[in-house]
Design a protein around this motif. Structure first.
Motif, PDB file in Angstrom:
ATOM      1  N   ARG A 134       0.835  -1.195   0.000  1.00 50.76           N
ATOM      2  CA  ARG A 134       0.000   0.000   0.000  1.00 50.76           C
ATOM      3  C   ARG A 134       0.871   1.247   0.000  1.00 50.76           C
ATOM      4  NH1 ARG A 134      -3.610  -1.910   4.288  1.00 50.76           N
ATOM      5  NH2 ARG A 134      -2.997  -3.839   3.261  1.00 50.76           N
ATOM      6  N   ALA A 135       0.275   2.348  -0.419  1.00 51.98           N
ATOM      7  CA  ALA A 135       0.993   3.615  -0.479  1.00 51.98           C
ATOM      8  C   ALA A 135       1.393   4.062   0.922  1.00 51.98           C
ATOM      9  CB  ALA A 135       0.120   4.678  -1.143  1.00 51.98           C
ATOM     10  N   GLU A 136       2.472   4.809   1.003  1.00 54.24           N
ATOM     11  CA  GLU A 136       2.921   5.332   2.293  1.00 54.24           C
ATOM     12  C   GLU A 136       1.831   6.215   2.902  1.00 54.24           C
ATOM     13  OE1 GLU A 136       6.611   7.949   4.178  1.00 54.24           O
ATOM     14  OE2 GLU A 136       6.624   7.364   2.059  1.00 54.24           O
ATOM     15  N   GLY A 137       1.579   6.006   4.168  1.00 54.08           N
ATOM     16  CA  GLY A 137       0.564   6.800   4.852  1.00 54.08           C
ATOM     17  C   GLY A 137      -0.849   6.306   4.653  1.00 54.08           C
ATOM     18  N   PHE A 138      -1.008   5.110   4.054  1.00 56.64           N
ATOM     19  CA  PHE A 138      -2.352   4.587   3.782  1.00 56.64           C
ATOM     20  C   PHE A 138      -3.116   4.319   5.073  1.00 56.64           C
ATOM     21  CE2 PHE A 138      -5.446   1.216   3.286  1.00 56.64           C
ATOM     22  CZ  PHE A 138      -6.136   1.601   2.145  1.00 56.64           C
ATOM     23  N   GLY A 139      -4.385   4.639   5.040  1.00 57.25           N
ATOM     24  CA  GLY A 139      -5.290   4.315   6.136  1.00 57.25           C
ATOM     25  C   GLY A 139      -6.698   4.188   5.587  1.00 57.25           C
ATOM     26  N   TRP A 140      -7.428   3.192   6.029  1.00 59.49           N
ATOM     27  CA  TRP A 140      -8.766   2.977   5.502  1.00 59.49           C
ATOM     28  C   TRP A 140      -9.696   4.127   5.871  1.00 59.49           C
ATOM     29  CZ3 TRP A 140      -9.573  -0.256   1.776  1.00 59.49           C
ATOM     30  CH2 TRP A 140      -8.829  -1.435   1.672  1.00 59.49           C
ATOM     31  N   GLY A 141     -10.434   4.595   4.878  1.00 59.48           N
ATOM     32  CA  GLY A 141     -11.507   5.551   5.091  1.00 59.48           C
ATOM     33  C   GLY A 141     -12.797   4.939   4.590  1.00 59.48           C
ATOM     34  N   PHE A 142     -13.916   5.375   5.098  1.00 63.08           N
ATOM     35  CA  PHE A 142     -15.200   4.756   4.761  1.00 63.08           C
ATOM     36  C   PHE A 142     -16.297   5.799   4.834  1.00 63.08           C
ATOM     37  CE2 PHE A 142     -18.870   2.056   6.343  1.00 63.08           C
ATOM     38  CZ  PHE A 142     -19.114   1.440   5.131  1.00 63.08           C
ATOM     39  N   THR A 143     -17.139   5.842   3.823  1.00 66.65           N
ATOM     40  CA  THR A 143     -18.219   6.825   3.803  1.00 66.65           C
ATOM     41  C   THR A 143     -19.454   6.259   3.116  1.00 66.65           C
ATOM     42  OG1 THR A 143     -18.802   9.093   3.148  1.00 66.65           O
ATOM     43  CG2 THR A 143     -17.453   7.842   1.606  1.00 66.65           C
ATOM     44  N   ALA A 144     -20.598   6.806   3.469  1.00 69.92           N
ATOM     45  CA  ALA A 144     -21.840   6.447   2.787  1.00 69.92           C
ATOM     46  C   ALA A 144     -21.839   7.080   1.399  1.00 69.92           C
ATOM     47  CB  ALA A 144     -23.039   6.948   3.589  1.00 69.92           C
ATOM     48  N   LEU A 145     -22.779   6.683   0.556  1.00 67.40           N
ATOM     49  CA  LEU A 145     -22.888   7.303  -0.759  1.00 67.40           C
ATOM     50  C   LEU A 145     -23.183   8.797  -0.606  1.00 67.40           C
ATOM     51  CD1 LEU A 145     -23.015   4.356  -1.733  1.00 67.40           C
ATOM     52  CD2 LEU A 145     -24.810   5.057  -3.331  1.00 67.40           C
ATOM     53  N   PRO A 146     -22.651   9.629  -1.487  1.00 69.76           N
ATOM     54  CA  PRO A 146     -22.997  11.050  -1.452  1.00 69.76           C
ATOM     55  C   PRO A 146     -24.497  11.237  -1.668  1.00 69.76           C
ATOM     56  CG  PRO A 146     -21.118  10.647  -2.903  1.00 69.76           C
ATOM     57  CD  PRO A 146     -21.707   9.316  -2.569  1.00 69.76           C
ATOM     58  N   ALA A 147     -25.055  12.293  -1.119  1.00 68.12           N
ATOM     59  CA  ALA A 147     -26.475  12.599  -1.287  1.00 68.12           C
ATOM     60  C   ALA A 147     -26.714  13.145  -2.694  1.00 68.12           C
ATOM     61  CB  ALA A 147     -26.924  13.616  -0.251  1.00 68.12           C
ATOM     62  N   VAL A 148     -27.924  12.972  -3.192  1.00 70.62           N
ATOM     63  CA  VAL A 148     -28.231  13.483  -4.532  1.00 70.62           C
ATOM     64  C   VAL A 148     -28.395  14.996  -4.524  1.00 70.62           C
ATOM     65  CG1 VAL A 148     -29.257  11.320  -5.321  1.00 70.62           C
ATOM     66  CG2 VAL A 148     -30.704  13.038  -4.208  1.00 70.62           C
ATOM     67  N   ALA A 149     -28.625  15.576  -3.349  1.00 70.23           N
ATOM     68  CA  ALA A 149     -28.746  17.030  -3.223  1.00 70.23           C
ATOM     69  C   ALA A 149     -28.218  17.445  -1.857  1.00 70.23           C
ATOM     70  CB  ALA A 149     -30.193  17.477  -3.395  1.00 70.23           C
ATOM     71  N   ASP A 150     -27.805  18.672  -1.749  1.00 74.32           N
ATOM     72  CA  ASP A 150     -27.281  19.172  -0.484  1.00 74.32           C
ATOM     73  C   ASP A 150     -28.329  19.003   0.619  1.00 74.32           C
ATOM     74  OD1 ASP A 150     -25.438  20.320   1.198  1.00 74.32           O
ATOM     75  OD2 ASP A 150     -26.188  22.350   0.868  1.00 74.32           O
ATOM     76  N   GLY A 151     -27.958  18.340   1.708  1.00 70.08           N
ATOM     77  CA  GLY A 151     -28.887  18.098   2.807  1.00 70.08           C
ATOM     78  C   GLY A 151     -29.750  16.874   2.619  1.00 70.08           C
ATOM     79  N   GLY A 152     -29.598  16.172   1.501  1.00 68.00           N
ATOM     80  CA  GLY A 152     -30.395  14.974   1.247  1.00 68.00           C
ATOM     81  C   GLY A 152     -29.911  13.783   2.045  1.00 68.00           C
TER      82      GLY A 152
END
Length: 449
Positions: free
Chosen positions: A306-324
């Motif tokens: 893995r690349a130097e400094g690698f760390g797992w990140g995890f996120t939900a899908l982006p919303a279809v609209a701001d505040g969605g």
């Protein structure tokens, strides 16, 4: 590989004999007696499971613990990476496992075949059974919502035929170290996603990759919830007439097609069971930013460079609209009992035991987390990050395309998810994809049970 991603009750034994000194002829609440244990007779439970990233040892350890909790039982185990090929021929000759841990969504669709052919044992009564070794019912241990899905209750009759096992929040995995180095923010809307994609492209990094198209089940289900909410999602997975021509569906298709244009072009060639880790490696090598996956990916790639400094990140899908609303689909594996199992009561007792604190602790050590209340509080490290996604604003999506009678030539998963490779390569257009989904959905609507 996941799809892995990827498990019992009154057998008429008194499982509390050793623990509470029950008399040999006492009949337990669930109708079991301990005559087999007292007579020295050993009953054999045949268990079959797909070998996943969790390995074989965890099942062997749990089986041994079950044998200690329920005297007079021997668990005979068959755990293979090609379990469908191994048990398929024996079942054709009439020799069925008592318990099978094999989730829906596998390439050969064995579980779906059993569902479609009505060859499942009703497991509803498992929910009211006491967990062997504990004084609590199975239903009191399971997180609400997991036994009321279209997967566990495939016939819409209020009964559970598959029981939920290991679960994994799914979403977009990325290298948190890269984002920190670049000073990039994780997108919270699709507009922000496209803007980041353009920025990354200028640096020779693709926005997106995926292991195989099979991973789009969780992705697409979450996206359908985002564009139209749970009611729209339910209509879509139950083949509601005209659903794929709706404005909500078009929004989902537009996002998928645009995402295909931001996908690393080498992905389709490696999107198979032999080379899928090459696609996952793109994230570790900073050649792509995001990929859909589940928590099992950490174990799968544990030894990968893995690349130097690698760390797992995890996120939900982006919303279809701001505040969605933002969604993270919860993938969970299933365990079930064939209708022709020789020992269905023993099978149910074994499944009930799998929700015990003892079994859950064994599983958790191997990184396999069950939908049991309070389990997330016992996690740490990466798993703490992953399983806390619903504590930080994401909504959970569950369920899948509903079961129907077999329709020759129609496979909704292949049509919906498998076509993504062709969108990336340009072999098929968005309209061709929509037309194929509509045709398959129309055929399956008429075949619904």
């Amino acid at each position: 590989m996941r799809k892995m991603a990827t498990l019992a009750l009154a057998v008429l034994l008194v499982f509390t004999l050793a623990a509470c000194g029950s008399s040999n002829n006492k009949t337990e609440e669930n109708g079991a007696t301990n005559s087999d244990a007292s007579s020295g007779e050993v009953r054999t439970l045949k268990f079959a499971a797909l070998e996943t990233a969790y390995g074989k040892t965890v099942w062997q350890t749990v089986a041994a613990a079950f044998e200690q909790t329920v005297p007079g039982v021997k668990v005979e185990m068959t755990i293979e990476k090609n379990i469908e090929d191994v048990i398929g021929p024996t079942m054709k000759s009439g020799d069925f496992p008592d318990v099978i841990h094999l989730a829906v969504g596998q390439p050969k669709g064995l579980t779906e075949t059993f569902v479609k052919d009505n060859n499942m044992t009703d497991l509803t009564d498992v929910l009211s059974m006491k967990v062997p070794g504990e004084d609590v019912a199975v239903s009191e241990k399971i997180i609400p919502g997991f036994t009321e899905t279209t997967i566990t209750n495939p016939y819409n009759d209020g009964k559970s035929y598959l029981m939920p096992m290991f679960y994994s929040p799914t979403g977009l995995f990325y290298n948190a170290g890269l984002f920190e180095q670049k000073g990039w923010e994780v997108p919270t809307t699709w507009d922000e996603m496209w803007a980041l994609g353009d920025k990354a492209k200028a640096e020779g990094i693709a926005l997106f990759a995926y292991p195989t198209t099979g991973y789009f089940d969780s992705f697409f289900y979450a996206l359908l919830n985002e564009v139209g909410g749970p009611e729209f999602f339910t209509k879509a997975i139950s083949y509601s007439e005209g659903i794929w021509q709706s404005a909500e569906a078009k929004q989902a298709f537009d996002i998928m097609t645009k995402l295909a244009s931001y996908t690393e072009k080498t992905v389709p060639a490696n999107g198979n069971k032999d080379n899928f880790t090459k696609n996952q490696q793109l994230i570790l090598d900073n050649k792509a930013l995001f990929m859909p996956n589940g928590t099992w990916v950490v174990n799968e790639m544990a030894s990968a460079p893995r690349a130097e400094g690698f760390g797992w990140g995890f996120t939900a899908l982006p919303a279809v609209a701001d505040g969605g609303d933002r969604y993270s689909y919860t993938f969970f594996e299933q365990i079930w009992v064939p209708a022709k199992a020789e020992n269905p009561d023993l099978a149910k007792q074994f499944i009930a035991y799998l929700y015990s604190d003892e079994a859950a602790a064994i599983f958790a050590k191997a990184g396999a987390v069950q939908p049991i209340k309070g389990m997330s509080d016992k996690l740490d490290g990466d798993n703490k990050l992953f399983y806390s996604i619903y504590d930080t604003g994401a909504k959970a999506a569950m369920g899948a395309f509903t079961s129907t009678a077999p329709v020759e030539g129609v496979n909704i998963s292949d049509t919906v998810f498998g076509t993504v490779d062709s969108l990336v390569t340009g072999a098929k257009s968005q309209q061709e994809w929509v037309d194929a989904i509509t045709k398959a959905s129309d055929a399956l609507r008429a075949a619904q049970k």
